[in-house]
Design an enzyme around this catalytic site. Structure first.
Site, PDB file in Angstrom:
ATOM      1  N   SER A  35       0.818  -1.205   0.000  1.00  0.00           N
ATOM      2  CA  SER A  35       0.000   0.000   0.000  1.00  0.00           C
ATOM      3  C   SER A  35       0.860   1.266   0.000  1.00  0.00           C
ATOM      4  O   SER A  35       1.857   1.355   0.723  1.00  0.00           O
ATOM      5  CB  SER A  35      -0.904  -0.007   1.237  1.00  0.00           C
ATOM      6  N   LYS A  59      -3.284   2.404  -2.314  1.00  0.00           N
ATOM      7  CA  LYS A  59      -2.870   3.334  -1.246  1.00  0.00           C
ATOM      8  C   LYS A  59      -4.026   3.482  -0.268  1.00  0.00           C
ATOM      9  O   LYS A  59      -5.188   3.490  -0.680  1.00  0.00           O
ATOM     10  CB  LYS A  59      -2.505   4.689  -1.868  1.00  0.00           C
ATOM     11  N   ASN A  83       9.659   8.403   4.823  1.00  0.00           N
ATOM     12  CA  ASN A  83       8.633   9.233   4.191  1.00  0.00           C
ATOM     13  C   ASN A  83       7.637   9.729   5.216  1.00  0.00           C
ATOM     14  O   ASN A  83       7.342   9.050   6.200  1.00  0.00           O
ATOM     15  CB  ASN A  83       7.934   8.467   3.060  1.00  0.00           C
ATOM     16  N   ILE A  85       4.667  11.250   3.932  1.00  0.00           N
ATOM     17  CA  ILE A  85       3.691  11.718   2.947  1.00  0.00           C
ATOM     18  C   ILE A  85       2.338  11.960   3.591  1.00  0.00           C
ATOM     19  O   ILE A  85       1.600  12.871   3.226  1.00  0.00           O
ATOM     20  CB  ILE A  85       3.597  10.682   1.792  1.00  0.00           C
ATOM     21  N   CYS A 144      -2.731   4.780  12.138  1.00  0.00           N
ATOM     22  CA  CYS A 144      -3.254   6.136  11.990  1.00  0.00           C
ATOM     23  C   CYS A 144      -3.552   6.696  13.365  1.00  0.00           C
ATOM     24  O   CYS A 144      -3.944   5.949  14.272  1.00  0.00           O
ATOM     25  CB  CYS A 144      -4.572   6.130  11.213  1.00  0.00           C
ATOM     26  N   ASN A 208       4.144  -2.366   8.750  1.00  0.00           N
ATOM     27  CA  ASN A 208       4.129  -1.000   8.252  1.00  0.00           C
ATOM     28  C   ASN A 208       5.514  -0.397   8.507  1.00  0.00           C
ATOM     29  O   ASN A 208       6.384  -1.074   9.049  1.00  0.00           O
ATOM     30  CB  ASN A 208       3.021  -0.208   8.952  1.00  0.00           C
ATOM     31  N   GLY A 233      12.125  -0.122   3.298  1.00  0.00           N
ATOM     32  CA  GLY A 233      13.245  -0.602   2.490  1.00  0.00           C
ATOM     33  C   GLY A 233      14.049  -1.677   3.219  1.00  0.00           C
ATOM     34  O   GLY A 233      13.681  -2.111   4.318  1.00  0.00           O
ATOM     35  N   GLY A 260       8.244  -5.589   3.902  1.00  0.00           N
ATOM     36  CA  GLY A 260       9.320  -4.889   4.593  1.00  0.00           C
ATOM     37  C   GLY A 260      10.643  -5.208   3.924  1.00  0.00           C
ATOM     38  O   GLY A 260      11.225  -6.267   4.154  1.00  0.00           O
ATOM     39  N   GLY A 282       7.140  -2.988  -1.667  1.00  0.00           N
ATOM     40  CA  GLY A 282       6.880  -1.554  -1.545  1.00  0.00           C
ATOM     41  C   GLY A 282       7.967  -0.682  -2.121  1.00  0.00           C
ATOM     42  O   GLY A 282       8.018  -0.418  -3.336  1.00  0.00           O
TER      43      GLY A 282
HETATM   44  C1  LIG Z   1       5.981   6.278   0.135  1.00  0.00           C
HETATM   45  C2  LIG Z   1       5.267   5.252   0.979  1.00  0.00           C
HETATM   46  C3  LIG Z   1       3.893   5.389   1.186  1.00  0.00           C
HETATM   47  C4  LIG Z   1       3.216   4.432   1.979  1.00  0.00           C
HETATM   48  N1  LIG Z   1       1.862   4.559   2.151  1.00  0.00           N
HETATM   49  C5  LIG Z   1       1.193   3.603   2.856  1.00  0.00           C
HETATM   50  C6  LIG Z   1      -0.221   3.660   2.973  1.00  0.00           C
HETATM   51  O1  LIG Z   1      -0.905   4.520   2.401  1.00  0.00           O
HETATM   52  N2  LIG Z   1      -0.828   2.693   3.722  1.00  0.00           N
HETATM   53  C7  LIG Z   1      -0.135   1.673   4.327  1.00  0.00           C
HETATM   54  O2  LIG Z   1      -0.743   0.812   4.975  1.00  0.00           O
HETATM   55  N3  LIG Z   1       1.216   1.595   4.203  1.00  0.00           N
HETATM   56  C8  LIG Z   1       1.877   2.520   3.498  1.00  0.00           C
HETATM   57  N4  LIG Z   1       3.242   2.425   3.337  1.00  0.00           N
HETATM   58  C9  LIG Z   1       3.953   1.296   3.958  1.00  0.00           C
HETATM   59  C10 LIG Z   1       4.177   0.156   2.963  1.00  0.00           C
HETATM   60  O3  LIG Z   1       2.952  -0.372   2.483  1.00  0.00           O
HETATM   61  C11 LIG Z   1       4.990  -0.999   3.605  1.00  0.00           C
HETATM   62  O4  LIG Z   1       4.268  -1.527   4.690  1.00  0.00           O
HETATM   63  C12 LIG Z   1       6.357  -0.554   4.117  1.00  0.00           C
HETATM   64  O5  LIG Z   1       6.910   0.455   3.298  1.00  0.00           O
HETATM   65  C13 LIG Z   1       7.347  -1.720   4.212  1.00  0.00           C
HETATM   66  O6  LIG Z   1       7.552  -2.317   2.944  1.00  0.00           O
HETATM   67  P1  LIG Z   1       8.787  -1.885   1.966  1.00  0.00           P
HETATM   68  O7  LIG Z   1      10.017  -1.864   2.816  1.00  0.00           O
HETATM   69  O8  LIG Z   1       8.797  -2.943   0.907  1.00  0.00           O
HETATM   70  O9  LIG Z   1       8.455  -0.539   1.432  1.00  0.00           O
HETATM   71  C14 LIG Z   1       3.931   3.351   2.576  1.00  0.00           C
HETATM   72  C15 LIG Z   1       5.313   3.243   2.342  1.00  0.00           C
HETATM   73  C16 LIG Z   1       5.988   4.168   1.554  1.00  0.00           C
HETATM   74  C17 LIG Z   1       7.457   4.004   1.321  1.00  0.00           C
END
Ligand SMILES: Cc1cc2nc3c(=O)[nH]c(=O)nc-3n(C[C@H](O)[C@H](O)[C@H](O)COP(=O)(O)O)c2cc1C
Length: 338
Positions: A35, A59, A83, A85, A144, A208, A233, A260, A282
Site C-alpha cells: 500500500s 494506497k 517518508n 507523505i 493512523c 508497516n 526498504g 518490509g 513496496g
Molecule cells: C511512500 C510510501 C507510502 C506508503 N503509504 C502507505 C499507505 O498509504 N498505507 C499503508 O498501509 N502503508 C503505506 N506504506 C507502507 C508500505 O505499504 C509498507 O508496509 C512498508 O513500506 C514496508 O515495505 P517496503 O520496505 O517494501 O516498502 C507506505 C510506504 C511508503 C514508502
C-alpha cells in the site's frame, strides 16, 4: 485461475504451483504491491501486466480527500527511505468511481487499504467497499492517529486495534477477507495481533514502516517538514522477519501478508519461510517499477532450485526447521546448487 508457472530445473521444465490463500480467497501467486507504493496500480501498467501479480494493494483511502503532509516529506537513508507523505489521496468516491473499475477491467485483483481517524470512519469505508464490485479483500491500515484518543495510533493499543477491526469486520461483506496491518513500533506485536484476530480479522499484514528521523547536518535542522517519518526498504527487513516469525509462532493458522524491504525473490522467500502466505513489495517499486513481476519470477526460480513444487509447502517452514534443528527437513527442502 491457474497458479502453475513453468520454471527450469536443470535441463527440464517443471511447474511450480504458486497458488496461495488470502483468507478463503485463492490467489494465483503470493506477490502483491504494498500500500502507498503503487497508487491504485495505474502507474505500473506501462511497466507490467497488473493482472499477473497476486493482487494490487491500493494506497490507504480515507472517507474524504486529503492533501497529505507538507514538504519535504522524503529522505534517503542507508538501505532505506524515510517518508512522511501522510495519507494524501482523493478519497473513497474517486477510488470507487475511477480506480476499482479500472483494476477490474484489467483483470487485476484489488486489495483496498483503508484508513481513518475514528472507528466510525473505518466502518463507513468498509460498508461502502462491501457494495462495490472488484474488491478482493480489505487491508486495514491501523497505523493512523486516533483523533478521539489524543492522537495515539490505533496500532499501538490492543483495545483500539480491536475496536477498528471489529467495526470493519461487522460492516464488511461476510465473504470479504479483512486483514489488519500491524505496526512494528510496539513492545509486543503478538498482543496486537491476537487482539485483531479475536476481533474478527481473517489475517494480518506486517509490517508497516518504522518511525524514524533524519537531521540535515548542513542546515542543522530536521530534514522532514513533519519531523518524523516512516522508515522502509531493506533496512527494516530483519524487523519484518522477526515480527512475522513471532506472530506465526503465536497464531500458526492465521494467514499473513508479509512486507518490509523485499527486493528479490530470495527476500520474498525469507518472509514466506518465516510464515507469510503472501508478500507485498513496496519501496523497491520506486527504483524498479516492474519489481513485482521480476520478484515473482525470481521466487519461482528459488523454489525450483530447492526442489519445491508448491509454495504452500514452504510457508512457515523455518519454524519446523528450527524445531528439528540439525536435521534435514525433507528431500524437497534442500537447496540444490550445481
Ligand atoms: C511512500 C510510501 C507510502 C506508503 N503509504 C502507505 C499507505 O498509504 N498505507 C499503508 O498501509 N502503508 C503505506 N506504506 C507502507 C508500505 O505499504 C509498507 O508496509 C512498508 O513500506 C514496508 O515495505 P517496503 O520496505 O517494501 O516498502 C507506505 C510506504 C511508503 C514508502
Amino acid at each position: 485461475m491457474t497458479g502453475l508457472r513453468l520454471a527450469r530445473r536443470g535441463d527440464s521444465v517443471v511447474a511450480v504451483d504458486l497458488r496461495t490463500r488470502l483468507g478463503h480467497v485463492e490467489l494465483p501467486n503470493p506477490i502483491m504491491t504494498a500500500s502507498g507504493c503503487a497508487g491504485a496500480g495505474r502507474e505500473l501498467a506501462q511497466f507490467m501486466d497488473v493482472s499477473k501479480v497476486g493482487a494490487i494493494v491500493t494506497k490507504s483511502v480515507m472517507v474524504s480527500p486529503r492533501a497529505g503532509r507538507p514538504t519535504p516529506r522524503m529522505a534517503e537513508t542507508p538501505s532505506g527511505m524515510l517518508n512522511s507523505i501522510g495519507l494524501q489521496g482523493p478519497g473513497i468516491d474517486s477510488l470507487l468511481q475511477r480506480d476499482l473499475p479500472w483494476l477490474l477491467s484489467r483483470g487485476a485483483r484489488a486489495v483496498v487499504s483503508i484508513a481513518g481517524g475514528t472507528v466510525a470512519e473505518y466502518a463507513d469505508l468498509a460498508a461502502r467497499l462491501s457494495d462495490a464490485a472488484g474488491v478482493t479483500a480489505i487491508e486495514i491500515n491501523i497505523s493512523c492517529p486516533n483523533v478521539e484518543h489524543r492522537g495515539q495510533m490505533f496500532a499501538c493499543d490492543p483495545d483500539a486495534a480491536a475496536a477498528v477491526t471489529e467495526a470493519v469486520r461487522s460492516r464488511a461483506r461476510h465473504d470479504m477477507p479483512v486483514f489488519a496491518k500491524l505496526s512494528p513500533d510496539v513492545t509486543d506485536i503478538v498482543a496486537i495481533a491476537k487482539a485483531c484476530v479475536s476481533a474478527g480479522a481473517d489475517g494480518l499484514s506486517m509490517i508497516n514502516t518504522m518511525l524514524g528521523m533524519v537531521i540535515d547536518t548542513d542546515t542543522m535542522r530536521p530534514h522532514l517538514a513533519g519531523l518524523t517519518g516512516g522508515l522502509s526498504g531493506p533496512a527494516i527487513r530483519p524487523v519484518a522477519v522477526r515480527c512475522i516469525w513471532q506472530v506465526r509462532e503465536a497464531l500458526p493458522g492465521v494467514p499473513i501478508i508479509g512486507m518490509g524491504g523485499v527486493r528479490t525473490g530470495r527476500d520474498a522467500l525469507e518472509l514466506v519461510l518465516a510464515g507469510a502466505s503472501m508478500v507485498s513489495v513496496g519501496t523497491t517499486i520506486f527504483q524498479d517499477p516492474s519489481a513485482c513481476t521480476r520478484i515473482l519470477r525470481e521466487l519461482e526460480e528459488e523454489l525450483t532450485e530447492r526442489g519445491v513444487d508448491r509454495l504452500v509447502d514452504v510457508i512457515g517452514l523455518a519454524h519446523q526447521a528450527h524445531a528439528l534443528t540439525g536435521r534435514t527437513l525433507s528431500p524437497n527442502a534442500r537447496v540444490r546448487r550445481s
